[in-house]
Motif scaffolding. Structure first.
Motif, PDB file in Angstrom:
ATOM      1  N   GLY A   9       1.138  -1.216  -0.113  1.00  0.00           N
ATOM      2  CA  GLY A   9      -0.296  -0.304  -0.250  1.00  0.00           C
ATOM      3  C   GLY A   9       0.865   1.651   0.292  1.00  0.00           C
ATOM      4  N   VAL A  10       0.512   2.571   0.423  1.00  0.00           N
ATOM      5  CA  VAL A  10       1.433   3.095   0.856  1.00  0.00           C
ATOM      6  C   VAL A  10       2.379   3.996   1.172  1.00  0.00           C
ATOM      7  CG1 VAL A  10       0.925   5.813   1.197  1.00  0.00           C
ATOM      8  CG2 VAL A  10      -1.671   4.682   0.375  1.00  0.00           C
ATOM      9  N   ILE A  11       2.531   3.641   2.012  1.00  0.00           N
ATOM     10  CA  ILE A  11       3.752   3.463   3.069  1.00  0.00           C
ATOM     11  C   ILE A  11       4.820   1.900   2.376  1.00  0.00           C
ATOM     12  CG2 ILE A  11       3.101   1.881   4.700  1.00  0.00           C
ATOM     13  CD1 ILE A  11       4.774   5.252   5.456  1.00  0.00           C
ATOM     14  N   SER A  12       4.092   1.268   1.152  1.00  0.00           N
ATOM     15  CA  SER A  12       5.801   0.496   1.161  1.00  0.00           C
ATOM     16  C   SER A  12       6.422   1.150   0.036  1.00  0.00           C
ATOM     17  CB  SER A  12       4.961  -1.139   0.160  1.00  0.00           C
ATOM     18  OG  SER A  12       4.197  -0.371  -1.053  1.00  0.00           O
ATOM     19  N   ALA A  59       4.395  -9.443  -1.059  1.00  0.00           N
ATOM     20  CA  ALA A  59       3.554  -9.738  -1.836  1.00  0.00           C
ATOM     21  C   ALA A  59       2.155  -9.142  -1.162  1.00  0.00           C
ATOM     22  CB  ALA A  59       3.344 -11.322  -0.767  1.00  0.00           C
ATOM     23  N   ASP A  60       0.991  -9.245  -1.899  1.00  0.00           N
ATOM     24  CA  ASP A  60       0.080  -8.291  -0.959  1.00  0.00           C
ATOM     25  C   ASP A  60      -1.522  -9.594  -1.523  1.00  0.00           C
ATOM     26  OD1 ASP A  60      -0.763  -4.986  -0.199  1.00  0.00           O
ATOM     27  OD2 ASP A  60      -2.648  -6.478  -1.112  1.00  0.00           O
ATOM     28  N   ILE A  61      -2.791  -9.194  -0.299  1.00  0.00           N
ATOM     29  CA  ILE A  61      -3.895 -10.061  -0.778  1.00  0.00           C
ATOM     30  C   ILE A  61      -4.275  -9.259  -1.809  1.00  0.00           C
ATOM     31  CG2 ILE A  61      -4.758 -11.210   1.388  1.00  0.00           C
ATOM     32  CD1 ILE A  61      -6.462  -8.741   1.931  1.00  0.00           C
ATOM     33  N   PRO A  99      -2.046  -7.416  -7.467  1.00  0.00           N
ATOM     34  CA  PRO A  99      -2.045  -7.185  -9.051  1.00  0.00           C
ATOM     35  C   PRO A  99      -0.865  -5.581  -8.376  1.00  0.00           C
ATOM     36  CG  PRO A  99      -3.671  -7.643  -9.350  1.00  0.00           C
ATOM     37  CD  PRO A  99      -3.702  -8.697  -7.985  1.00  0.00           C
ATOM     38  N   ARG A 100      -1.652  -4.718  -6.540  1.00  0.00           N
ATOM     39  CA  ARG A 100      -0.519  -3.977  -5.874  1.00  0.00           C
ATOM     40  C   ARG A 100       0.599  -4.595  -5.900  1.00  0.00           C
ATOM     41  NH1 ARG A 100      -3.680  -1.301  -1.103  1.00  0.00           N
ATOM     42  NH2 ARG A 100      -5.757  -0.283  -2.389  1.00  0.00           N
ATOM     43  N   ALA A 101       0.695  -5.530  -5.502  1.00  0.00           N
ATOM     44  CA  ALA A 101       2.365  -5.826  -4.874  1.00  0.00           C
ATOM     45  C   ALA A 101       3.360  -5.988  -6.742  1.00  0.00           C
ATOM     46  CB  ALA A 101       1.612  -7.998  -4.443  1.00  0.00           C
ATOM     47  N   TRP A 152      -6.733  12.781   3.381  1.00  0.00           N
ATOM     48  CA  TRP A 152      -5.953  12.662   2.551  1.00  0.00           C
ATOM     49  C   TRP A 152      -5.782  10.883   1.881  1.00  0.00           C
ATOM     50  CZ3 TRP A 152      -2.012   9.691   3.889  1.00  0.00           C
ATOM     51  CH2 TRP A 152      -1.577   9.580   5.628  1.00  0.00           C
ATOM     52  N   HIS A 153      -5.995   9.642   3.154  1.00  0.00           N
ATOM     53  CA  HIS A 153      -5.656   8.766   2.854  1.00  0.00           C
ATOM     54  C   HIS A 153      -6.595   8.404   1.807  1.00  0.00           C
ATOM     55  CE1 HIS A 153      -4.358   4.267   3.153  1.00  0.00           C
ATOM     56  NE2 HIS A 153      -2.758   4.960   3.665  1.00  0.00           N
ATOM     57  N   PRO A 154      -6.047   7.145   1.032  1.00  0.00           N
ATOM     58  CA  PRO A 154      -7.547   7.268  -0.050  1.00  0.00           C
ATOM     59  C   PRO A 154      -7.971   6.045   0.556  1.00  0.00           C
ATOM     60  CG  PRO A 154      -5.031   5.972  -0.782  1.00  0.00           C
ATOM     61  CD  PRO A 154      -4.120   7.337   0.518  1.00  0.00           C
TER      62      PRO A 154
HETATM   63  N1  NAD Z   1       0.020   5.674   5.113  1.00  0.00           N
HETATM   64  C1  NAD Z   1       1.135   6.247   5.928  1.00  0.00           C
HETATM   65  O1  NAD Z   1       2.047   7.595   6.180  1.00  0.00           O
HETATM   66  C2  NAD Z   1       1.412   5.504   6.681  1.00  0.00           C
HETATM   67  C3  NAD Z   1       3.063   5.714   7.511  1.00  0.00           C
HETATM   68  C4  NAD Z   1       3.574   5.874   8.315  1.00  0.00           C
HETATM   69  C5  NAD Z   1       3.039   4.530   8.928  1.00  0.00           C
HETATM   70  N2  NAD Z   1       1.617   3.208   8.165  1.00  0.00           N
HETATM   71  C6  NAD Z   1       1.541   2.054   8.683  1.00  0.00           C
HETATM   72  O2  NAD Z   1       1.281   1.319   7.618  1.00  0.00           O
HETATM   73  C7  NAD Z   1       0.880   0.265   7.315  1.00  0.00           C
HETATM   74  C8  NAD Z   1      -0.007   0.650   6.521  1.00  0.00           C
HETATM   75  O3  NAD Z   1      -0.242   1.620   6.439  1.00  0.00           O
HETATM   76  P1  NAD Z   1      -0.843   1.754   4.499  1.00  0.00           P
HETATM   77  O4  NAD Z   1      -1.467   3.829   4.579  1.00  0.00           O
HETATM   78  O5  NAD Z   1       0.155   1.304   3.831  1.00  0.00           O
HETATM   79  O6  NAD Z   1      -1.888   0.893   3.745  1.00  0.00           O
HETATM   80  P2  NAD Z   1      -2.755   1.100   3.379  1.00  0.00           P
HETATM   81  O7  NAD Z   1      -3.895   0.636   3.529  1.00  0.00           O
HETATM   82  O8  NAD Z   1      -2.217   1.769   2.054  1.00  0.00           O
HETATM   83  O9  NAD Z   1      -2.205  -0.572   2.355  1.00  0.00           O
HETATM   84  C9  NAD Z   1      -2.394  -1.542   3.322  1.00  0.00           C
HETATM   85  C10 NAD Z   1      -1.528  -3.059   2.139  1.00  0.00           C
HETATM   86  O10 NAD Z   1      -2.148  -3.695   2.965  1.00  0.00           O
HETATM   87  C11 NAD Z   1      -2.566  -4.793   1.475  1.00  0.00           C
HETATM   88  N3  NAD Z   1      -3.279  -5.974   3.094  1.00  0.00           N
HETATM   89  C12 NAD Z   1      -4.307  -5.481   4.123  1.00  0.00           C
HETATM   90  N4  NAD Z   1      -4.595  -6.712   4.892  1.00  0.00           N
HETATM   91  C13 NAD Z   1      -3.596  -7.733   4.255  1.00  0.00           C
HETATM   92  C14 NAD Z   1      -3.251  -8.868   4.473  1.00  0.00           C
HETATM   93  N5  NAD Z   1      -3.711 -10.192   5.366  1.00  0.00           N
HETATM   94  N6  NAD Z   1      -2.417 -10.343   3.419  1.00  0.00           N
HETATM   95  C15 NAD Z   1      -1.008  -9.504   2.619  1.00  0.00           C
HETATM   96  N7  NAD Z   1      -2.051  -7.718   2.343  1.00  0.00           N
HETATM   97  C16 NAD Z   1      -2.879  -7.560   3.257  1.00  0.00           C
HETATM   98  C17 NAD Z   1      -3.570  -4.383   1.194  1.00  0.00           C
HETATM   99  O11 NAD Z   1      -4.760  -5.334   0.454  1.00  0.00           O
HETATM  100  C18 NAD Z   1      -2.899  -2.961   0.983  1.00  0.00           C
HETATM  101  O12 NAD Z   1      -2.265  -2.899  -0.285  1.00  0.00           O
HETATM  102  C19 NAD Z   1      -0.479   0.308   8.671  1.00  0.00           C
HETATM  103  O13 NAD Z   1       0.232  -0.040   9.816  1.00  0.00           O
HETATM  104  C20 NAD Z   1      -0.081   1.814   9.069  1.00  0.00           C
HETATM  105  O14 NAD Z   1      -0.296   2.604  10.494  1.00  0.00           O
HETATM  106  C21 NAD Z   1       1.408   4.082   7.303  1.00  0.00           C
END
Ligand code: NAD
Length: 368
Positions: free
Chosen positions: A14-17, A36-38, A41-43, A162-164
């Motif tokens: 997701g966003v933080i990756s 990997a991701d559930i 296509p995102r992964a 701001w978060h999608p």
């Molecule tokens: N977005 C930010 O700015 C930010 C900053 C710091 C920390 N974080 C933390 O990072 C983590 C992820 O945040 P994000 O913003 O990237 O969220 P996101 O929703 O953008 O991404 C999460 C991803 O995890 C996947 N997912 C969910 N359940 C799953 C599972 N069981 N197995 C595999 N994949 C799975 C989803 O499909 C999604 O692609 C959260 O714990 C958040 O607190 C986010």
């Protein structure tokens, strides 16, 4: 680790990756092996964008014997189950915060890791950045004398702006305390030591929010966790701190963290960043002095905690962004909400030592 590089498998694209996928550019000890991701296509999209050799299902990633560390970037409510699966597959794991949504699940993870001789690390790692390490050195060197009290404030208008995919922020295990509290609490524990008792008041006056970010603008979210949390933290040794976290404030005029000592006050930078400014005003001084950084990593260096864990795995030392530290932070947050519900102080059962400061003079990207 089979070699002197830690092969990384990321779960959650997701966003933080993105920032984690860039970590191997900054830290030679890390190497991206798979993502990997559930939502496969995102992964695949992230793998293509960042040149990761493999995009796959979670099961395939966990079955890959070449992966040393799983970085868990899923949403909070599945952190514990994903981290547990990684440990059961024989991998050390570094999780985004919080470590779990309940201390019982987090304790299980730590026990499993100990039984298997694996590591658990957890975000945030901002306390290892230039700003907060400089603050740590100033306190340890006595620039404000003996710390007596502190205040910490994180207020904003809410991530649905701001978060999608902002739904998860309003579920148990997130909210302003569990989402942003880890930055503030980890910084405070690194600077001042462990917390022994908490008191809290927590509310969600608005029970529904409307997403205004794209692509879900207009969608309603039911609020299932407090959106404004006021806490009082008593540290071992007697320091008292106030912590307010909120998704209910359009604007405010409060500092991120201040620490008040017998000889002066330390103005600590936003602990959700790695940088500054770090300011001190000693008793009787005309104004604040901005202090140059004593340490490296002033820019967004997420992955620093994973790199530190990889070095620790090689040498056998403790890693700094540890499961024990994250457990103490989780215990603190859960206890603040329990204090509010039960209308009483809560004494914490968890304990942790302050993580060791980073040594001075390390070259960029090297942690031992
Ligand atoms: N977005 C930010 O700015 C930010 C900053 C710091 C920390 N974080 C933390 O990072 C983590 C992820 O945040 P994000 O913003 O990237 O969220 P996101 O929703 O953008 O991404 C999460 C991803 O995890 C996947 N997912 C969910 N359940 C799953 C599972 N069981 N197995 C595999 N994949 C799975 C989803 O499909 C999604 O692609 C959260 O714990 C958040 O607190 C986010």
């Amino acid at each position: 680790m089979a070699t002197n590089k830690a092969r990384i498998g990321i779960i959650g694209a997701g966003v933080i990756s993105g920032i984690y996928l860039e970590a191997p550019k900054k830290f030679d000890i890390l190497e991206n092996a798979a993502i990997a991701d559930i939502d496969l296509p995102r992964a695949q999209a992230k793998a293509e964008q960042y040149g990761v050799p493999k995009a796959c299902t979670v099961e395939e990633l966990l079955a890959d014997p070449s992966i040393d560390i799983v970085i868990n970037l899923t949403i909070p409510k599945v952190h514990a189950q994903v981290s547990q699966a990684a440990l059961e597959a024989g991998k050390s794991v570094y999780s985004e915060k919080p470590l779990a949504t309940h201390r019982e699940d987090a304790a299980k993870l730590l026990k499993l890791a100990e039984d298997k001789g694996l590591r658990v690390g957890c975000a945030p790692d901002t306390f290892l950045g230039a700003g907060l390490q400089t603050c740590r050195k100033l306190i340890d060197d006595g620039w404000i004398g003996q710390p007596l009290a502190a205040s910490a404030f994180m207020l904003g208008a809410g991530p649905e702006k701001w978060h999608p995919d902002p739904e998860f922020f309003f579920q148990p295990g997130a909210g302003p305390l569990f989402d942003m509290g880890p930055y503030y609490l980890t910084a405070l524990v690194s600077l001042l030591g462990p917390i022994s008792r908490v008191t809290g008041s927590a509310q969600a006056v608005r029970t529904e929010r409307t997403i205004t970010s794209q692509p879900k603008s207009g969608t309603k979210i039911k609020v299932n966790t407090p959106s404004h949390v006021a806490g009082v933290l008593d540290f071992e040794g007697g320091i008292v701190a106030t912590l307010i976290t909120s998704f209910d404030a359009w604007y405010h005029g409060l500092p991120p963290i201040e620490i008040y000592g017998t000889e002066g006050t330390l103005s600590v930078p936003d602990p959700n960043t790695f940088g500054g400014p770090v300011k001190v005003r000693r008793a009787g001084a005309e104004g604040w002095s901005e202090i140059p950084f004593s340490h490296n990593y002033p820019a967004n260096s997420r992955g620093l905690g994973v790199a530190d864990m990889a070095y620790a795995m090689l040498s056998g030392r403790k890693h700094r962004a540890s499961g024990d530290l994250a457990y103490h932070v989780l215990d603190t947050m859960q206890s603040i909400l329990e204090s509010s519900r039960e209308e009483k102080h809560i004494h914490l059962s968890s304990q942790v030592d302050r993580p060791a400061p980073l040594p001075l003079g390390l070259p960029a990207g090297i942690l031992d």
